[in-house]
Design an enzyme around this catalytic site. Structure first.
Site, PDB file in Angstrom:
ATOM      1  CG  HIS A 168      -9.327 -49.158 -22.361  1.00  0.00           C
ATOM      2  ND1 HIS A 168      -9.261 -50.367 -21.716  1.00  0.00           N
ATOM      3  CD2 HIS A 168      -9.849 -48.290 -21.472  1.00  0.00           C
ATOM      4  CE1 HIS A 168      -9.712 -50.239 -20.480  1.00  0.00           C
ATOM      5  NE2 HIS A 168     -10.081 -48.993 -20.304  1.00  0.00           N
ATOM      6  CG  ASP A 373       7.591 -61.885  -9.293  1.00  0.00           C
ATOM      7  OD1 ASP A 373       8.601 -61.412  -9.859  1.00  0.00           O
ATOM      8  OD2 ASP A 373       7.666 -62.700  -8.353  1.00  0.00           O
TER       9      ASP A 373
END
Length: 453
Positions: A168, A373
């Site tokens: 992170h 996608d």
């Protein structure tokens, strides 16, 4: 929205871990993280997981090979992610050594079909511990380790699950989606990918010398009696539950806001303040206990906070909690605030971020997770695999197909039951749901799922 059968278990066969390096040589060197990036609270691996159905035009393609090849190309442009973090002493300052060693990649196969998982996936997703390379934890050693771990798991139906864990310190939600967008562009064969080139520019959030702290950063102030935190009770059984807020619920909550705030207040603000109130009441803190709301601001990678006495938060009208949240957001948007956070962390040598009696929330509804996608279409679910310390506002839909905000929560089981009752009570009072005796037309995603920590 139907509840996910999160108790389902299925076998997963994993291959050996591989290192995927950039497809071509990349520059060697050191890149400094900013004085916000290397906070201790960010030193862990944030998970993300995406579920994809099979796609007839892609039936002859192996998602493992497609994604592994695209990953090598993406790392050419995002080459610091293929390096390793080093810690400078005595300050513990983090820098990235751009070694080009690569990231961890695992291919796997699961004996399950997508339809077996249900149509209401939410954290914790089924068998997340088998779909991610590393154990989920709010803390981790991040120095001298790969910065990202990937696993692509094929399903019996032709679909697949793409899971990752990224340090992170290296990226917030917006940065993660930028990298994933580039990765999917290479997977789809987009000419000229990546269409958005990465920029480092961490120096924008570096403290000057001497550090100049211009704001009171109450979000870092420890609360008194830290042990009185009913949300971290040790060995208790935890419950997970996803709450859905569609157009009718959000409109009802908005009607409770002060008239001057109704039109300009975002859905995130409304739901965040509402759940802060309900959560505080469900945890049954003492009336005079100070409770806190912490908001993580994307892009700036800094937090801001609001605090109030339990009695006031729960007994005053909803507008009180909303006003506290809005004031905290306003502080974070003021000129010089982010630079002050950087200076605060540099001057205090990265102080711990207090978590006791604190509700940590982050909005990722605008991050574009459902647009990731690889060529198989939009994911059925895209978001964190589990809920640890922070609560995320995610894109979601209910059973009627209405778009809204999904808020997965994690609390001790008794508190979760109290939270569900409190949410029902408040929404019934606001007119968002009908109270028909024991039959309440609730906005809750059916659950909960119990798990031992």
């Amino acid at each position: 929205m139907a509840g996910a059968p999160s108790l389902i278990s299925f076998p997963v066969r994993r291959g050996e871990r591989q290192l995927v390096a950039p497809a071509r040589p990349t520059p060697y060197g050191f890149k400094m993280l900013s004085d916000i990036d290397d906070q201790d609270v960010l030193r862990f691996y944030r998970s993300g997981i995406f579920f994809y159905r099979g796609n007839a035009p892609r039936a002859g393609l192996d998602p493992v090979k497609v994604i592994r090849s695209a990953l090598a190309e993406a790392l050419v442009h995002f080459h610091p992610l293929a390096g390793r973090l080093r810690e400078l002493q005595p300050t513990r300052k983090l820098v990235v050594e751009c070694t080009g060693e690569g990231v961890v990649f695992v291919e796997a196969d699961a004996d399950v079909r997508m339809d077996d998982l249900g149509d209401s996936l939410a954290p914790p997703v089924p068998c997340y511990d088998k779909l991610l390379c590393e154990p989920e934890s709010p803390t981790a050693v991040v120095v001298d380790r790969p910065l990202i771990y990937f696993q692509v798991t094929r399903l019996r139906c032709g679909g697949f699950i793409f899971g990752f864990q990224i340090c992170h310190c290296m990226a917030d939600g917006t940065g993660i989606v930028q990298f994933l967008t580039a990765l999917t562009e290479f997977a789809r064969g987009v000419p000229g990918a990546p269409t958005v080139r990465p920029v480092w520019e961490r120096e924008l959030f570096m403290a000057g010398w001497p550090p100049e702290i211009t704001y009171d950063h109450q979000e870092y102030a420890p609360l008194p009696d830290r042990g009185k935190d009913m949300a971290i009770p040790g060995d208790d059984v935890f419950a997970h539950h996803a709450f859905f807020f569609g157009p009718s619920e959000i409109a009802a909550i908005r009607s409770q806001a002060p008239p001057a705030l109704r039109s300009a207040t975002s859905r995130f603000d409304l739901v965040g303040a509402f759940m802060w109130r309900c959560r505080t009441a469900a945890l049954r803190f003492d009336p005079d206990d100070l409770v806190r709301l912490s908001l993580f601001v994307e892009r700036a990678r800094s937090g801001t906070g609001a605090a109030g006495r339990c009695r006031r938060l729960c007994r005053r009208p909803f507008g009180y909690a909303l006003q506290l949240l809005l004031e905290a957001k306003a502080r974070a948007s003021q000129e010089g605030y982010v630079q002050s956070v950087a200076s605060f962390n540099a001057a205090r040598r990265r102080p711990p971020f207090p978590k006791a009696r604190t509700y940590l929330i982050s909005d990722v509804t605008q991050a574009g997770l459902l647009a990731v996608d690889f060529g198989w279409g939009r994911p059925l679910y895209g978001g964190p695999a589990t809920i640890m310390l922070a609560t995320f506002h995610l894109e979601g839909r209910n059973e009627a197909g209405d778009a809204g905000i999904l808020v997965p929560m994690r609390l001790p089981a008794p508190a979760m039951e109290g939270l569900k009752q409190q949410v029902r009570k408040e929404l019934t009072a606001y007119g968002a749901i009908e109270n028909d005796g024991d039959k309440i037309n609730s906005n809750l995603v059916p659950g909960p799922v119990l798990a031992k920590l």
